[in-house]
Structure formats: C-alpha cells, structure tokens
Design a protein around this motif. Structure first.
Motif, mmCIF file in Angstrom:
data_model
loop_
_atom_site.group_PDB
_atom_site.id
_atom_site.type_symbol
_atom_site.label_atom_id
_atom_site.label_comp_id
_atom_site.label_asym_id
_atom_site.label_seq_id
_atom_site.Cartn_x
_atom_site.Cartn_y
_atom_site.Cartn_z
ATOM 1 N N GLN A 146 0.825 -1.206 0.000
ATOM 2 C CA GLN A 146 0.000 0.000 0.000
ATOM 3 C C GLN A 146 0.860 1.257 0.000
ATOM 4 O O GLN A 146 0.532 2.250 -0.651
ATOM 5 N N ALA A 147 1.983 1.206 0.718
ATOM 6 C CA ALA A 147 2.870 2.368 0.776
ATOM 7 C C ALA A 147 3.517 2.654 -0.572
ATOM 8 O O ALA A 147 3.801 3.811 -0.903
ATOM 9 N N LEU A 148 3.724 1.605 -1.371
ATOM 10 C CA LEU A 148 4.460 1.758 -2.629
ATOM 11 C C LEU A 148 3.567 1.757 -3.861
ATOM 12 O O LEU A 148 4.064 1.894 -4.979
ATOM 13 N N ARG A 149 2.266 1.609 -3.678
ATOM 14 C CA ARG A 149 1.385 1.411 -4.834
ATOM 15 C C ARG A 149 1.381 2.607 -5.778
ATOM 16 O O ARG A 149 1.264 2.433 -6.995
ATOM 17 N N GLN A 150 1.510 3.831 -5.264
ATOM 18 C CA GLN A 150 1.458 5.006 -6.126
ATOM 19 C C GLN A 150 2.708 5.158 -6.984
ATOM 20 O O GLN A 150 2.680 5.832 -8.011
ATOM 21 N N ALA A 151 3.804 4.538 -6.571
ATOM 22 C CA ALA A 151 5.067 4.686 -7.302
ATOM 23 C C ALA A 151 5.170 3.737 -8.485
ATOM 24 O O ALA A 151 6.103 3.832 -9.270
ATOM 25 N N GLU A 152 4.238 2.805 -8.607
ATOM 26 C CA GLU A 152 4.177 1.892 -9.747
ATOM 27 C C GLU A 152 5.431 1.038 -9.897
ATOM 28 O O GLU A 152 5.937 0.829 -10.993
ATOM 29 N N ARG A 159 12.144 13.250 -16.238
ATOM 30 C CA ARG A 159 11.124 13.455 -15.226
ATOM 31 C C ARG A 159 11.702 12.974 -13.913
ATOM 32 O O ARG A 159 12.712 12.288 -13.873
ATOM 33 N N ASP A 160 11.074 13.306 -12.827
ATOM 34 C CA ASP A 160 11.567 12.883 -11.517
ATOM 35 C C ASP A 160 11.824 11.388 -11.546
ATOM 36 O O ASP A 160 10.910 10.584 -11.551
ATOM 37 N N HIS A 161 13.107 10.992 -11.583
ATOM 38 C CA HIS A 161 13.421 9.583 -11.774
ATOM 39 C C HIS A 161 13.086 8.745 -10.554
ATOM 40 O O HIS A 161 13.076 7.528 -10.628
ATOM 41 N N LEU A 162 12.803 9.389 -9.418
ATOM 42 C CA LEU A 162 12.415 8.605 -8.255
ATOM 43 C C LEU A 162 10.942 8.216 -8.320
ATOM 44 O O LEU A 162 10.554 7.148 -7.888
ATOM 45 N N SER A 163 10.094 9.083 -8.862
ATOM 46 C CA SER A 163 8.688 8.723 -8.991
ATOM 47 C C SER A 163 8.408 8.031 -10.317
ATOM 48 O O SER A 163 7.380 7.407 -10.492
ATOM 49 N N ASN A 164 9.353 8.145 -11.268
ATOM 50 C CA ASN A 164 9.215 7.471 -12.558
ATOM 51 C C ASN A 164 10.500 6.712 -12.865
ATOM 52 O O ASN A 164 11.190 6.982 -13.842
ATOM 53 N N PRO A 165 10.881 5.745 -12.023
ATOM 54 C CA PRO A 165 12.199 5.138 -12.138
ATOM 55 C C PRO A 165 12.323 4.129 -13.253
ATOM 56 O O PRO A 165 13.413 3.654 -13.522
ATOM 57 N N TRP A 166 11.220 3.783 -13.916
ATOM 58 C CA TRP A 166 11.295 2.732 -14.920
ATOM 59 C C TRP A 166 11.808 3.240 -16.266
ATOM 60 O O TRP A 166 12.129 2.466 -17.141
#
Length: 253
Positions: free
Chosen positions: A22-28, A164-171
C-alpha cells in the motif's frame, strides 16, 4: 512495454506485506512477495533482476538478518540495496542490521510516506554509487579480453537529460536499457545503474563507438547524453575508464 523497478518483499505476515504494498502502490514499482527467505536463495535466477529488497527481521526459518548476511557474503548480489523491517528499535537490533550492511531500516508500525521516502533514498544512493562493484567487474573482464586478444574496446556512458523525476518514474531508464539491448550485438554488454547506463562495445574503437552513439541518438533517444571512453586511451583499467566516463557525464559532481 515499459520496465519498472523490481522490489521484493519478504515478510511472513500477510498484514505486513499488504502495508508495504500500500505504501508503494502510487510509485508503480513491480512488487513481488515471499513469506520466507529460503526461496530467494533456492531459486536465485528468479530474483536476479531485483532492484531492492525489503525484508523483515523476524522470519520463520532463516531470519532476516541471517539472510542479509548471506546476501552480502555471496557474489551474486554484490550491490543489492536492502531495507530491513523490524518491530524492535533497540540499539542492538538496529546495530546488527547496520553491521550486516543494510542500507536502511524502518520500525513497525510505519508510515507509508516514511517507507516510500526510504525506498526512494535507497535507490538514489544506488544510482550515486557509480561505478558500483558489478560495473567495475564487468568492465574489468572486458578489458582483460581485449588485452589478451590485442583488440579494441569502447565504453559508452548514457545519461538521460532533463528526465522526469526519476524517483517517482524510475522505470524510464530500464525501458531505455531494454531498447538498447534489442539494437546492439549479442557480444555487447548493457548495464543499468539507477538512471545511468553503461554500454561495453568489444572489438570497437572510438570511431566505431561514435557511429553506434550517433545511431542511438538519432533513431531512439534524442534527450540523452552519451560519452565515449576507449581502452586504453582513456584508461588502462576499469576504474580509470569508468572514472573518466563519470567525470564527463556529471562534470559538476
């Protein structure tokens, strides 16, 4: 298909695993879970591409700290980031986790925002640890082959510009890595560390590497920076070669 960073959660409590997810779900992230540590070592090929391990200390059978010590002792995971989950915050428990080279720890029950922040920080630390031991090892092996055969070798450092913010879009960087692999030779090596990519091109001098770089730049990824370092002109060993790449990729760092 876009590749996501892979996180493995090892916790015998289903409630604990749900809390992490649940804590990580928004980060995909791509999340995988286990109830014990033994399968991680029994089937290592299934988990060789894991980017981050989150493991509970109190596991049945092999406990989390024993698993961490085993991970750090084996060559297969020389640079795997590990966050330890614990229900105890006493100095002895925390100290043992840090002595076993955990990257971070979090005490249960935890805030989802705190865990997500620690995950981002740990992945950022991995990116900054450039070159990491695995990158040095792969480069060193290729240099030895080139030296024995009297052949050329070039290294291509790839960095995304204005990502883009590579931490929120690390893929993004992992998708870039897969696209590169599909367009290079089988003998070429593509290694990803955070948002950076190292491409090793055996039997390729600086001029040949420039041709490869230009094709990649024109056809695939206009918003990247690429730097070429050739062996032995830019370094007679792996550390020198990779240091020269990093200095040009991140001149202000």
């Amino acid at each position: 298909m876009v590749s996501k960073l892979k996180i493995l959660i090892i916790d015998d409590s289903s409630i604990g695993r749900i809390a992490v997810k649940q804590a990580l779900r928004q980060a995909e992230f791509e999340l995988t879970e286990l109830e014990s540590a033994e399968p991680f070592f029994r089937y290592p090929n299934q988990y060789k591409d894991v980017d981050l391990l989150i493991i509970d200390i109190s596991l049945p059978g092999m406990d989390g700290l024993t698993a961490l010590e085993k991970i750090r002792a084996e060559e297969q995971w020389p640079n795997l980031p590990v966050i330890v989950l614990t229900s105890r915050s006493d100095p002895e428990s925390v100290g043992r986790a840090l002595r076993a080279h955990a990257n971070d720890y979090i005490v249960k029950p935890f805030s989802g925002k705190v865990l997500l922040s620690k995950v981002h920080r740990t992945l950022e630390y991995k990116r900054q640890n450039w070159p990491d031991p695995e990158m040095v090892l792969q480069t060193s092996n290729e240099i030895k082959r080139a030296e024995r055969g009297g052949t050329s070798l070039s290294a291509l450092g790839v960095r995304m510009l204005n990502p883009r913010d590579h931490l929120s879009n690390p893929w993004d960087i992992h998708n870039l890595r897969e696209q590169l692999r599909m367009r290079l030779r089988e003998i070429d090596t593509v290694y990803c560390n955070g948002r950076d990519i190292l491409v090793l091109l055996p039997f390729t001098d600086g001029s040949g590497a420039e041709i490869v770089a230009q094709k990649i730049r024109e056809i695939l990824f206009p918003e990247i920076k690429m730097i070429i370092a050739a062996y032995p002109a830019h370094g007679r060993n792996a550390q020198q070669l990779l240091y020269n790449l990093k200095q040009k990729l991140y001149p202000a760092e």
